[in-house]
Motif scaffolding. Structure first.
Motif, mmCIF file in Angstrom:
data_model
loop_
_atom_site.group_PDB
_atom_site.id
_atom_site.type_symbol
_atom_site.label_atom_id
_atom_site.label_comp_id
_atom_site.label_asym_id
_atom_site.label_seq_id
_atom_site.Cartn_x
_atom_site.Cartn_y
_atom_site.Cartn_z
ATOM 1 N N SER A 388 19.032 46.987 10.344
ATOM 2 C CA SER A 388 20.158 47.910 10.565
ATOM 3 C C SER A 388 20.528 47.834 12.034
ATOM 4 O O SER A 388 19.713 48.159 12.907
ATOM 5 N N PHE A 389 21.754 47.405 12.321
ATOM 6 C CA PHE A 389 22.213 47.142 13.685
ATOM 7 C C PHE A 389 23.420 48.040 13.977
ATOM 8 O O PHE A 389 24.321 48.198 13.141
ATOM 9 N N ARG A 414 33.544 38.520 7.574
ATOM 10 C CA ARG A 414 33.147 37.235 7.011
ATOM 11 C C ARG A 414 31.739 36.853 7.468
ATOM 12 O O ARG A 414 30.936 36.330 6.707
ATOM 13 N N SER A 415 31.423 37.116 8.736
ATOM 14 C CA SER A 415 30.095 36.792 9.270
ATOM 15 C C SER A 415 29.015 37.558 8.522
ATOM 16 O O SER A 415 27.983 37.002 8.150
ATOM 17 N N GLY A 421 25.307 38.035 3.640
ATOM 18 C CA GLY A 421 25.099 38.762 2.397
ATOM 19 C C GLY A 421 24.847 40.236 2.610
ATOM 20 O O GLY A 421 24.176 40.882 1.795
ATOM 21 N N GLY A 422 25.378 40.803 3.713
ATOM 22 C CA GLY A 422 25.158 42.212 4.019
ATOM 23 C C GLY A 422 26.452 43.002 4.030
ATOM 24 O O GLY A 422 27.487 42.568 3.501
ATOM 25 N N THR A 423 26.380 44.142 4.652
ATOM 26 C CA THR A 423 27.555 45.021 4.740
ATOM 27 C C THR A 423 27.828 45.350 6.197
ATOM 28 O O THR A 423 26.917 45.329 7.040
ATOM 29 N N SER A 424 29.094 45.670 6.483
ATOM 30 C CA SER A 424 29.466 46.046 7.855
ATOM 31 C C SER A 424 30.555 47.108 7.808
ATOM 32 O O SER A 424 31.334 47.187 6.848
ATOM 33 N N CYS A 435 30.327 49.982 15.435
ATOM 34 C CA CYS A 435 30.142 48.962 14.390
ATOM 35 C C CYS A 435 28.710 49.054 13.872
ATOM 36 O O CYS A 435 27.755 49.065 14.648
ATOM 37 N N LYS A 436 28.590 49.117 12.531
ATOM 38 C CA LYS A 436 27.263 49.164 11.904
ATOM 39 C C LYS A 436 27.142 47.984 10.935
ATOM 40 O O LYS A 436 28.080 47.704 10.173
ATOM 41 N N VAL A 437 25.977 47.335 11.001
ATOM 42 C CA VAL A 437 25.727 46.145 10.168
ATOM 43 C C VAL A 437 24.369 46.287 9.514
ATOM 44 O O VAL A 437 23.396 46.709 10.169
#
Length: 443
Positions: A388-389, A414-415, A421-424, A435-437
């Motif tokens: 979690s970033f 897209r990245s 294969g995650g969410t942002s 921004c949360k990734v």
């Protein structure tokens, strides 16, 4: 001397001298004249030391004959080496007998065997054998010399070192018995018992075998049945390490091809996305080259590590440093140690680049009072580590939400979505961008 005795002496192939007690030559046979290039006139009636202009004045020979007259009746194979003027260096074996003619008259029968050539050939043979042994030991392949019934006659040092056996465990045994049966290999039996008797040779016969002491080995065998000697030469080349290196090289080439393909795909994606959001060629050039530089920085990081992995903190720091920001009062980077794979690093670097570019143009890096806090953590779920970033800007007054096309949010999505294969999520608070990734790390 009697006529019979003279005839016997003359028929002998060895040079012979019959000497008076004072070492005067009484008789010499034809072999003596032929061997030492002299004549009867130059020999008979002269002192031994005077023969051939003093060539026979040999201290060792004179001492031998004088001592013989005093003490012994027989001398056998006394070796004398001497340099003659006419025939050069000769090596001779002397055999002498004392002939008792009367109590006060003792003649000497002296037979001379010229062994110069024989010793030369023997020395050459010894040297040749030594050369062969040293040559065989210097060969990097293991080498066995076998008898026709496949008994090991000898082996070279490479064989002993490679297969960890000793000469005592090897020589005198059949090849199938050495090393506690390690060489009782069906493929080797076929080569030695089926192929070799018919063809007298076999080349690069591949054998793979598991040895108790040294593990699995891949070997190429070359066998030869000698034509003029009942022996078999078996050369063994260990290919194990070579095959391992070839396999690793093949993997590396495949990995390189894969990396190049991925980089070209990234370049194509960057070019397409940048072109779509650019209003002019100059705008496209500036944005495209900037993103290419970010991609190059990521490749530099990847090349520094042989594993192809990158530390997350280092990746973020590199990208921000390229924009002129370092960890200080306005920038903090905090999170546990995380290692990103090559795939993850390439995608994540693009995300950080887009965020940093926007911060320079419109966000925290564009205002003297702006600050940036970057944090992350790891949570275990479904047997995998999930990252979690969060990128949080502060101190920036945003009157209206920037358009997605201007911010590069498409590249961010897209990245994260396509490549990781995650969410942002990307939000804009009154004080700055957030921004949360989240995505699952490669195992």
């Amino acid at each position: 001397m009697t006529e019979i005795a003279t005839s016997i002496v003359d028929t002998m192939r060895e040079p012979v001298l019959v000497l008076e007690p004072d070492l005067t030559v009484l008789h010499a046979n034809r072999s003596f004249y032929s061997c030492f290039h002299t004549s009867e006139a130059e020999t008979v009636g002269r002192q031994l030391r005077e023969l051939g202009n003093g060539q026979w004045n040999i201290p060792a020979l004179r001492q031998l004959l004088e001592e013989m007259l005093d003490e012994n009746d027989i001398v056998e194979n006394y070796r004398v080496e001497h340099e003659f003027e006419t025939i050069g260096k000769r090596v001779m074996l002397l055999n002498a007998r004392r002939l008792q003619q009367s109590p006060d008259r003792k003649r000497i029968f002296l037979a001379i065997s010229d062994v110069t050539e024989r010793e030369r050939l023997e020395n050459e043979l010894i040297a040749s054998n030594e050369f062969s042994e040293k040559l065989i030991d210097s060969i990097r392949e293991g080498l066995l010399v076998l008898t026709p019934d496949l008994v090991v006659e000898s082996a070279n040092k490479t064989f002993y070192d490679l297969f960890r056996v000793s000469p005592e465990e090897t020589e005198g045994r059949t090849i199938y018995d050495i090393g506690n049966g390690q060489w009782d290999i069906p493929a080797l039996r076929r080569a030695l018992e089926d192929v070799l008797p018919h063809d007298h040779r076999f080349d690069d016969f591949e054998v793979t075998h598991e040895f108790p002491a040294i593990g699995r080995r891949i070997m190429l065998l070359n066998g030869r049945a000698l034509d003029h000697l009942p022996r078999i030469l078996l050369a063994i080349r260990d290919e194990t390490e070579k095959r391992r290196h070839e396999s690793e090289q093949k993997v590396m080439v495949g990995e390189l091809q894969h990396r190049v393909k991925n980089i070209l795909a990234n370049v194509h994606s960057i070019a397409t996305a940048t072109l779509r959001r650019s209003n002019s060629l100059a705008e496209f050039e500036a944005a495209f080259l900037d993103r290419l530089k970010s991609l190059a920085r990521t490749q530099d990081l990847l090349l520094r590590e042989s594993s192809g992995c990158v530390d997350l903190h280092e990746l973020v720091s590199w990208e921000l440093a390229a924009h002129g920001w370092e960890e200080d009062g306005r920038l903090t980077i905090d999170g546990p140690e995380v290692t990103l794979s090559r795939r993850e690093a390439q995608a994540f670097a693009m995300l950080v680049h887009e965020l940093a570019t926007n911060a320079v143009k419109h966000g925290a890096f564009a205002r003297s009072g702006g600050r940036l806090d970057i944090t992350w953590n790891i949570a275990r779920a479904n047997g995998r580590d999930n990252l979690s970033f969060e990128w949080r800007e502060d101190g920036v007054a945003i009157d209206k939400q920037p358009s997605s096309s201007g911010f590069g949010s498409g590249l961010i999505r897209r990245s994260v979505g396509h490549m990781l294969g995650g969410t942002s999520s990307l939000d804009f608070s009154p004080r700055g961008a957030i921004c949360k990734v989240e995505f699952a790390l490669d195992a």
